[in-house]
Scaffold this motif. Structure first.
Motif, PDB file in Angstrom:
ATOM      1  N   LEU A 139      20.538  22.249  16.917  1.00  0.00           N
ATOM      2  CA  LEU A 139      20.739  22.472  18.350  1.00  0.00           C
ATOM      3  C   LEU A 139      20.653  23.964  18.649  1.00  0.00           C
ATOM      4  O   LEU A 139      20.778  24.792  17.748  1.00  0.00           O
ATOM      5  CB  LEU A 139      22.088  21.898  18.775  1.00  0.00           C
ATOM      6  CG  LEU A 139      22.299  20.433  18.397  1.00  0.00           C
ATOM      7  CD1 LEU A 139      23.728  20.015  18.637  1.00  0.00           C
ATOM      8  CD2 LEU A 139      21.333  19.535  19.139  1.00  0.00           C
TER       9      LEU A 139
ATOM     10  N   GLU B 147      30.171  22.715  26.297  1.00  0.00           N
ATOM     11  CA  GLU B 147      30.635  24.084  26.455  1.00  0.00           C
ATOM     12  C   GLU B 147      31.681  24.352  25.382  1.00  0.00           C
ATOM     13  O   GLU B 147      32.627  23.583  25.224  1.00  0.00           O
ATOM     14  CB  GLU B 147      31.263  24.277  27.835  1.00  0.00           C
ATOM     15  CG  GLU B 147      31.836  25.663  28.053  1.00  0.00           C
ATOM     16  CD  GLU B 147      32.521  25.803  29.407  1.00  0.00           C
ATOM     17  OE1 GLU B 147      32.452  26.894  29.967  1.00  0.00           O
ATOM     18  OE2 GLU B 147      33.103  24.806  29.888  1.00  0.00           O
TER      19      GLU B 147
ATOM     20  N   ARG C  65      20.507  15.440  25.248  1.00  0.00           N
ATOM     21  CA  ARG C  65      20.456  16.386  26.376  1.00  0.00           C
ATOM     22  C   ARG C  65      21.777  16.425  27.156  1.00  0.00           C
ATOM     23  O   ARG C  65      21.812  16.750  28.331  1.00  0.00           O
ATOM     24  CB  ARG C  65      19.282  16.101  27.308  1.00  0.00           C
ATOM     25  CG  ARG C  65      17.926  15.997  26.655  1.00  0.00           C
ATOM     26  CD  ARG C  65      17.282  17.278  26.262  1.00  0.00           C
ATOM     27  NE  ARG C  65      17.099  18.144  27.418  1.00  0.00           N
ATOM     28  CZ  ARG C  65      16.920  19.444  27.325  1.00  0.00           C
ATOM     29  NH1 ARG C  65      16.876  20.019  26.161  1.00  0.00           N
ATOM     30  NH2 ARG C  65      16.768  20.183  28.386  1.00  0.00           N
ATOM     31  N   ILE C  66      22.886  16.084  26.498  1.00  0.00           N
ATOM     32  CA  ILE C  66      24.210  16.209  27.104  1.00  0.00           C
ATOM     33  C   ILE C  66      24.700  17.624  26.837  1.00  0.00           C
ATOM     34  O   ILE C  66      24.669  18.093  25.702  1.00  0.00           O
ATOM     35  CB  ILE C  66      25.199  15.173  26.545  1.00  0.00           C
ATOM     36  CG1 ILE C  66      24.707  13.764  26.889  1.00  0.00           C
ATOM     37  CG2 ILE C  66      26.613  15.424  27.064  1.00  0.00           C
ATOM     38  CD1 ILE C  66      25.471  12.651  26.207  1.00  0.00           C
ATOM     39  N   GLU C  67      25.141  18.309  27.893  1.00  0.00           N
ATOM     40  CA  GLU C  67      25.571  19.698  27.764  1.00  0.00           C
ATOM     41  C   GLU C  67      27.026  19.783  27.306  1.00  0.00           C
ATOM     42  O   GLU C  67      27.890  19.091  27.831  1.00  0.00           O
ATOM     43  CB  GLU C  67      25.416  20.425  29.096  1.00  0.00           C
ATOM     44  CG  GLU C  67      25.780  21.896  29.010  1.00  0.00           C
ATOM     45  CD  GLU C  67      25.557  22.618  30.320  1.00  0.00           C
ATOM     46  OE1 GLU C  67      24.496  23.239  30.467  1.00  0.00           O
ATOM     47  OE2 GLU C  67      26.432  22.523  31.198  1.00  0.00           O
TER      48      GLU C  67
ATOM     49  N   LEU D  28      22.975  21.879  24.270  1.00  0.00           N
ATOM     50  CA  LEU D  28      22.630  20.504  24.610  1.00  0.00           C
ATOM     51  C   LEU D  28      22.524  19.716  23.318  1.00  0.00           C
ATOM     52  O   LEU D  28      21.910  20.180  22.351  1.00  0.00           O
ATOM     53  CB  LEU D  28      21.288  20.447  25.349  1.00  0.00           C
ATOM     54  CG  LEU D  28      21.207  21.211  26.659  1.00  0.00           C
ATOM     55  CD1 LEU D  28      19.785  21.156  27.216  1.00  0.00           C
ATOM     56  CD2 LEU D  28      22.194  20.674  27.669  1.00  0.00           C
ATOM     57  N   ASP D  29      23.093  18.504  23.295  1.00  0.00           N
ATOM     58  CA  ASP D  29      22.946  17.681  22.099  1.00  0.00           C
ATOM     59  C   ASP D  29      21.581  16.991  22.123  1.00  0.00           C
ATOM     60  O   ASP D  29      20.754  17.250  23.000  1.00  0.00           O
ATOM     61  CB  ASP D  29      24.113  16.701  21.951  1.00  0.00           C
ATOM     62  CG  ASP D  29      24.094  15.540  22.924  1.00  0.00           C
ATOM     63  OD1 ASP D  29      23.152  15.428  23.747  1.00  0.00           O
ATOM     64  OD2 ASP D  29      25.033  14.727  22.871  1.00  0.00           O
TER      65      ASP D  29
ATOM     66  N   TYR E 273      27.134  27.517  25.485  1.00  0.00           N
ATOM     67  CA  TYR E 273      26.768  26.134  25.783  1.00  0.00           C
ATOM     68  C   TYR E 273      25.691  25.680  24.812  1.00  0.00           C
ATOM     69  O   TYR E 273      24.996  26.495  24.213  1.00  0.00           O
ATOM     70  CB  TYR E 273      26.210  26.017  27.213  1.00  0.00           C
ATOM     71  CG  TYR E 273      27.181  26.463  28.264  1.00  0.00           C
ATOM     72  CD1 TYR E 273      27.974  25.547  28.938  1.00  0.00           C
ATOM     73  CD2 TYR E 273      27.305  27.809  28.594  1.00  0.00           C
ATOM     74  CE1 TYR E 273      28.875  25.959  29.915  1.00  0.00           C
ATOM     75  CE2 TYR E 273      28.201  28.234  29.565  1.00  0.00           C
ATOM     76  CZ  TYR E 273      28.976  27.307  30.222  1.00  0.00           C
ATOM     77  OH  TYR E 273      29.865  27.717  31.183  1.00  0.00           O
TER      78      TYR E 273
END
Length: 58
Positions: free
Chosen positions: A24, A49, A45-47, A41-42, A39
């Protein structure tokens, strides 16, 4: 957003290599109240923090 993208603050750097090792990309390293953060994204595409509320040195 470009103003927030600068070198990662010292205390929040430790998790970044683990994020990179998972394939990532950490982004938007920042240091502002209430803490230091970055930050990523997995793979879906989930963000996420990552935040450190540790007191600032000095």
């Amino acid at each position: 957003m470009a103003a927030l993208c600068r070198q990662a603050p010292r205390h929040i750097v430790a998790p970044a290599p683990k994020v990179k090792a998972a394939g990532l990309t950490p982004f938007a390293h920042a240091d502002y109240a209430p803490g230091r953060r970055f930050y990523f994204l997995d793979h879906d595409r989930i963000e996420f923090e990552i935040v450190s509320y540790a007191p600032r040195a000095g």
